[in-house]
Scaffold this motif. Structure first.
Motif, PDB file in Angstrom:
ATOM      1  N   UNK A  10       0.772  -1.208   0.006  1.00 31.85           N
ATOM      2  CA  UNK A  10       0.150  -0.036  -0.048  1.00 31.85           C
ATOM      3  C   UNK A  10       0.885   1.406  -0.063  1.00 31.85           C
ATOM      4  N   UNK A  11       0.654   2.188  -0.859  1.00 31.00           N
ATOM      5  CA  UNK A  11       1.496   3.280  -1.156  1.00 31.00           C
ATOM      6  C   UNK A  11       0.799   4.529  -1.488  1.00 31.00           C
ATOM      7  N   UNK A  12       1.318   5.685  -0.998  1.00 35.15           N
ATOM      8  CA  UNK A  12       0.400   6.919  -1.331  1.00 35.15           C
ATOM      9  C   UNK A  12       1.390   7.805  -2.252  1.00 35.15           C
ATOM     10  N   UNK A  16      -1.368  12.389  -3.812  1.00 30.24           N
ATOM     11  CA  UNK A  16      -2.154  12.233  -2.740  1.00 30.24           C
ATOM     12  C   UNK A  16      -2.986  10.794  -2.691  1.00 30.24           C
ATOM     13  N   UNK A  17      -3.321  10.246  -3.746  1.00 34.73           N
ATOM     14  CA  UNK A  17      -4.162   9.120  -3.819  1.00 34.73           C
ATOM     15  C   UNK A  17      -3.371   7.688  -3.336  1.00 34.73           C
ATOM     16  N   UNK A  18      -4.326   6.766  -2.704  1.00 31.07           N
ATOM     17  CA  UNK A  18      -3.854   5.853  -2.210  1.00 31.07           C
ATOM     18  C   UNK A  18      -3.940   4.515  -3.227  1.00 31.07           C
ATOM     19  N   UNK A  19      -2.794   3.796  -3.336  1.00 29.82           N
ATOM     20  CA  UNK A  19      -2.866   2.864  -4.366  1.00 29.82           C
ATOM     21  C   UNK A  19      -2.301   1.529  -3.905  1.00 29.82           C
ATOM     22  N   UNK A  20      -2.501   0.517  -4.511  1.00 33.25           N
ATOM     23  CA  UNK A  20      -2.160  -0.881  -3.924  1.00 33.25           C
ATOM     24  C   UNK A  20      -1.072  -1.226  -5.206  1.00 33.25           C
ATOM     25  N   UNK A  21       0.015  -1.588  -4.801  1.00 31.72           N
ATOM     26  CA  UNK A  21       1.182  -1.818  -5.879  1.00 31.72           C
ATOM     27  C   UNK A  21       1.562  -3.299  -5.839  1.00 31.72           C
ATOM     28  N   UNK A  36      13.748  -9.586 -11.902  1.00 31.99           N
ATOM     29  CA  UNK A  36      13.132  -8.571 -12.642  1.00 31.99           C
ATOM     30  C   UNK A  36      11.602  -8.621 -12.382  1.00 31.99           C
ATOM     31  N   UNK A  37      10.974  -7.262 -11.968  1.00 31.10           N
ATOM     32  CA  UNK A  37       9.911  -7.466 -11.359  1.00 31.10           C
ATOM     33  C   UNK A  37       8.939  -6.456 -12.270  1.00 31.10           C
ATOM     34  N   UNK A  38       7.634  -6.595 -12.518  1.00 26.70           N
ATOM     35  CA  UNK A  38       6.732  -5.593 -12.798  1.00 26.70           C
ATOM     36  C   UNK A  38       5.765  -5.263 -11.907  1.00 26.70           C
ATOM     37  N   UNK A  39       5.883  -3.787 -11.716  1.00 22.76           N
ATOM     38  CA  UNK A  39       4.937  -3.115 -10.844  1.00 22.76           C
ATOM     39  C   UNK A  39       3.669  -2.598 -11.424  1.00 22.76           C
ATOM     40  N   UNK A  40       2.604  -2.913 -10.771  1.00 24.55           N
ATOM     41  CA  UNK A  40       1.191  -2.448 -11.254  1.00 24.55           C
ATOM     42  C   UNK A  40       0.670  -1.800 -10.222  1.00 24.55           C
ATOM     43  N   UNK A  41       0.266  -0.286 -10.212  1.00 24.15           N
ATOM     44  CA  UNK A  41      -0.310   0.253  -9.462  1.00 24.15           C
ATOM     45  C   UNK A  41      -1.701   0.417  -9.674  1.00 24.15           C
ATOM     46  N   UNK A  42      -2.751   0.181  -8.702  1.00 23.81           N
ATOM     47  CA  UNK A  42      -4.210   0.208  -8.658  1.00 23.81           C
ATOM     48  C   UNK A  42      -4.545   1.015  -7.577  1.00 23.81           C
ATOM     49  N   UNK A  43      -5.482   2.139  -8.088  1.00 18.05           N
ATOM     50  CA  UNK A  43      -5.901   3.017  -7.232  1.00 18.05           C
ATOM     51  C   UNK A  43      -6.983   2.408  -6.319  1.00 18.05           C
ATOM     52  N   UNK A  44      -7.046   2.819  -5.058  1.00 16.77           N
ATOM     53  CA  UNK A  44      -7.683   2.128  -4.017  1.00 16.77           C
ATOM     54  C   UNK A  44      -9.425   2.238  -4.593  1.00 16.77           C
ATOM     55  N   UNK A  45      -9.804   3.391  -5.163  1.00 15.76           N
ATOM     56  CA  UNK A  45     -11.058   3.544  -5.685  1.00 15.76           C
ATOM     57  C   UNK A  45     -11.537   2.444  -6.775  1.00 15.76           C
ATOM     58  N   UNK A  46     -10.506   1.993  -7.377  1.00 13.32           N
ATOM     59  CA  UNK A  46     -10.660   1.133  -8.454  1.00 13.32           C
ATOM     60  C   UNK A  46     -10.811  -0.174  -7.855  1.00 13.32           C
ATOM     61  N   UNK A  47     -10.562  -0.695  -6.882  1.00 12.84           N
ATOM     62  CA  UNK A  47     -10.641  -1.841  -6.364  1.00 12.84           C
ATOM     63  C   UNK A  47     -11.501  -2.169  -4.895  1.00 12.84           C
TER      64      UNK A  47
END
Length: 216
Positions: A10-12, A16-21, A36-47
């Motif tokens: 969980x990251x801000x 100012x929006x909160x995301x799940x990465x 090697x990794x792929x990071x996918x950021x999802x806004x909290x409102x979207x989940x």
């Protein structure tokens, strides 16, 4: 956040929006120290859970149902309290001496039955009061006649209008007879009062109407 999988953080961000990465491992080589990794950021409102999408319509619907229930409850309460208020006003009128009280009977529910019962009670009370007034009027008239005779003959004796012994005897007999009449009337009134208050026990027994008619 403590219940998230190891590859989710969980990251801000700067907006100012909160995301799940979510970190997804793309390739791993044991010979190399870094993977090697792929990071996918999802806004909290979207989940957000799916139920939140229908929460607002359900809330509006619930408020509408609550408002409708309040309106219906007020109408029902008014339909009940209005007849009860009329019964209360009529009862207060009877308590104040106005026995001409009638309540309109509408429908066939319990309130209508209460109104009908009250109307019958009001009629009976009015009839009883009229009978009592008539009775008192008749008793007053019956008592007035012997009192007038007693007063007249006693005054004649006092004024010397009666001078001979037969006249005195006649006046005394009339006064005595009227006094006995008054005493009988008073006894009848006392028995009637005892009968109305339940203090007089009546003995009942079967009779033959034919014998009564023959005696008459």
């Amino acid at each position: 956040a403590s219940g998230l999988p190891p590859n989710v953080r969980r990251h801000v961000f700067g907006d100012g929006k909160v995301y799940f990465v979510v970190f997804v491992e793309l390739a791993r080589n044991d010979a190399r120290p870094n993977a090697r990794f792929l990071g996918l950021a999802l806004e909290v409102a979207a989940v957000d859970p799916p139920w939140r999408e229908v929460f607002r319509p359900l809330l509006i619907l619930g408020l509408g149902v609550l408002l409708l229930s309040i309106v219906i409850g007020c109408l029902l309460a008014r339909s009940i309290t209005r007849p009860v208020s009329k019964v209360t006003e009529a009862a207060e009128g009877i308590a104040g001496g106005d026995y001409d009280q009638m309540i309109p009977v509408l429908g066939k529910d319990e309130i209508a039955r209460l109104a009908g019962t009250f109307n019958r009670m009001a009629r009976e009370v009015d009839r009883a009061q009229r009978s009592q007034r008539d009775f008192l009027t008749n008793v007053s008239h019956d008592l007035k006649t012997p009192l007038t005779s007693i007063q007249g003959f006693s005054q004649a004796i006092l004024e010397g209008a009666v001078t001979d012994a037969p006249g005195y005897r006649r006046a005394v007999e009339i006064i005595r007879g009227e006094a006995d009449h008054m005493l009988q009337l008073v006894q009848d009134l006392l028995e009637l009062a005892r009968l109305e208050t339940g203090q007089l026990d009546l003995a009942t027994e079967p009779i033959r109407l034919g014998e009564m008619a023959r005696y008459q």
